[in-house]
Scaffold this motif. Structure first.
Motif, PDB file in Angstrom:
ATOM      1  N   LEU A 166      40.418  40.807  36.851  1.00  0.00           N
ATOM      2  CA  LEU A 166      39.130  40.709  36.918  1.00  0.00           C
ATOM      3  C   LEU A 166      38.289  41.786  37.721  1.00  0.00           C
ATOM      4  O   LEU A 166      37.330  42.507  37.424  1.00  0.00           O
TER       5      LEU A 166
ATOM      6  N   GLY B 166      40.574  42.219  32.610  1.00  0.00           N
ATOM      7  CA  GLY B 166      39.907  41.041  32.808  1.00  0.00           C
ATOM      8  C   GLY B 166      39.345  40.261  31.716  1.00  0.00           C
ATOM      9  O   GLY B 166      40.002  39.410  31.074  1.00  0.00           O
TER      10      GLY B 166
ATOM     11  N   ASN C 269      33.194  41.203  31.725  1.00  0.00           N
ATOM     12  CA  ASN C 269      33.520  42.361  32.657  1.00  0.00           C
ATOM     13  C   ASN C 269      33.297  43.565  31.652  1.00  0.00           C
ATOM     14  O   ASN C 269      32.561  44.629  32.476  1.00  0.00           O
TER      15      ASN C 269
END
Length: 470
Positions: free
Chosen positions: A169, A348, A352
């Motif tokens: 992430l 991620g 995102n």
């Protein structure tokens, strides 16, 4: 001291850490910027607390995670409802090509992870913990497949997958925007940016409108899909392969969605907006319970290998998006924005990806094509296809292990028999007159009453035969 929590107490703590995570996201800009999920924020803090308690022998927590599995199945059933073939068809050639690239990325991520783990002498399934499970899959898939890998004796698989997903992430958000910006400015791509028709986006958004009176119907549709999915799951287990518990429900949901699209004639309506909301709630609860049950102390022995494996995944996403996605998707402004988005959900999650693209588009101009492809592929198809590919890899390694074990055991699958075994002549030597007396026929096994000086003569070597056991 051991603290035992039942499933209701476990769920309550999961909600508390979810609320804590939501509060911290609002206060800490870093967490909001990198789209770190609230359950991950609060759950990680709680996991650190339980780790300190365990290491210092103050407390040891034990959780009943029965409801975690229920929430996981509800979430992935909602993902199954996203698989709309009509939308894929309307997206045209670009959507099909981009979907193919995502599938290739999934295979590459797993291939690199498994290859490096073999080089470092680790189990291939430990490598899988840093492949597409946490990268394309994110925390949801990490929490789902972690227990599956633990069933294959991969200790701490859930913890490794979750740690890798958090890593993805952050770095997916860090590399996406700069890569897109570099391509646009280096190749002067603003000249290629053209307005596009956004009617498909508007049409799809209308299908996702929410109505409070339809949430009950959405719950019923999810439950029906889960019920039908148990039949599919039962049939899949008969193949002898390993599948996650939710795979049948995902298939059932996808069938229901497409039957409604193609054969419903407007009478059969799938309440997608409400299903998405319910899926989001289920995911938050699932992640909350998955995070509080993490055993962080299990990561200690794998610290260095994890750094190497995750570093390799960063290189994979950079090289793949910069050289492959950009060139195949048209070498234009839209392709550069797609590069930024692919870094987001390739390491991620879709939020995102959207954040990466928004950062690029706010600086330059919007890209309707990128805003169409990334949400549809990232949300509708990526998780579904990723689950199938992961299942393929896990079963492939399971089959290889079975074959290897069979070969190893077959080497021991022999019995020994002896033929023409000659009895040696055994002589007792009288120490007084040195007369030899043949006592071969008088020897009694276990008789130790007389212990004269004994010599052996004419000892024949027996014939030894190896026979395969039937």
């Amino acid at each position: 001291m051991k603290v035992q929590l039942d499933m209701y107490q476990t769920l309550a703590i999961a909600v508390l850490v979810l609320l804590l995570g939501s509060y911290l996201r609002k206060k800490i800009k870093f967490l909001e910027r990198f789209c770190i999920p609230a359950p991950v924020v609060g759950g990680l803090l709680f996991a650190i607390f339980t780790c300190i308690c365990y290491v210092t022998h103050i407390l040891e927590f034990s959780f009943d995670d029965t409801l975690k599995e229920v929430c996981m199945v509800f979430f992935f059933t909602s993902v199954g409802f996203q698989a709309n073939l009509k939308v894929l068809k309307k997206g045209g050639k670009s959507m099909v090509i981009f979907l193919g690239l995502v599938i290739v990325l999934i295979f590459i991520q797993n291939g690199v992870a498994v290859g490096l783990s073999k080089i470092m002498g680790l189990d291939s399934l430990i490598g899988m913990c840093t492949g597409s499970i946490p990268m394309v899959g994110g925390h949801g898939t990490a929490g789902a497949f972690g227990p599956v890998l633990e069933d294959f004796n991969v200790k701490g698989a859930t913890t490794i997958c979750t740690a890798a997903a958090t890593f993805g992430l952050i770095f997916g958000s860090l590399v996406g925007g700069p890569l897109g910006k570099r391509l646009i400015e280096k190749k002067n791509l603003l000249d290629t940016a053209i307005p596009e028709d956004d009617s498909l986006l508007i049409e799809d958004e209308k299908k996702h409108e929410r109505h409070s009176r339809m949430y009950a119907s959405a719950v019923f549709q999810l439950i029906i899909a889960i019920g039908i999915g148990t039949i599919f799951s039962w049939a899949l287990t008969k193949t002898g392969l390993t599948f996650p518990i939710y795979i049948g429900a995902m298939i059932a949901a996808a069938l229901m969605r497409n039957i409604a699209e193609y054969a419903g004639n407007g009478k059969l309506v799938i309440h997608m907006g409400e299903i998405n909301d319910l899926g989001g709630i289920s995911l938050s609860l699932f992640l909350g319970m998955a995070m509080i049950t993490l055993k962080l102390w299990q990561l200690a022995s794998l610290a260095l290998p994890l750094v190497i494996l995750l570093g390799a995944q960063i290189m994979v996403i950079i090289i793949f998006t910069y050289f492959i996605v950009f060139n195949i998707m048209g070498r234009d402004y839209d392709a550069a924005v797609l590069v930024a988005g692919t870094c987001g959900f390739g390491m991620g999650a879709t939020p995102n990806a959207m954040a990466n693209m928004q950062a690029v588009c706010d600086k330059y101009v919007p890209s309707v094509k990128a805003y169409l492809l990334i949400p549809l592929i990232g949300s509708l198809f990526a998780d579904f296809l990723n689950s199938l590919v992961i299942t393929f890899f896990i079963n492939m390694f399971n089959i290889f292990k079975r074959v290897k074990n069979k070969v190893n055991t077959s080497k021991k699958d022999y019995s020994l028999s002896y033929d023409n075994l000659a009895i040696p002549e055994i002589h007792k030597v009288d120490s007084d007159n040195n007369d030899d007396v043949d006592i071969s026929s008088d020897m009694v096994q276990g008789d130790n009453t007389d212990k004269p000086h004994v010599t052996y003569d004419s000892v024949a070597v027996p014939e030894v035969h190896f026979k395969r056991k039937k």
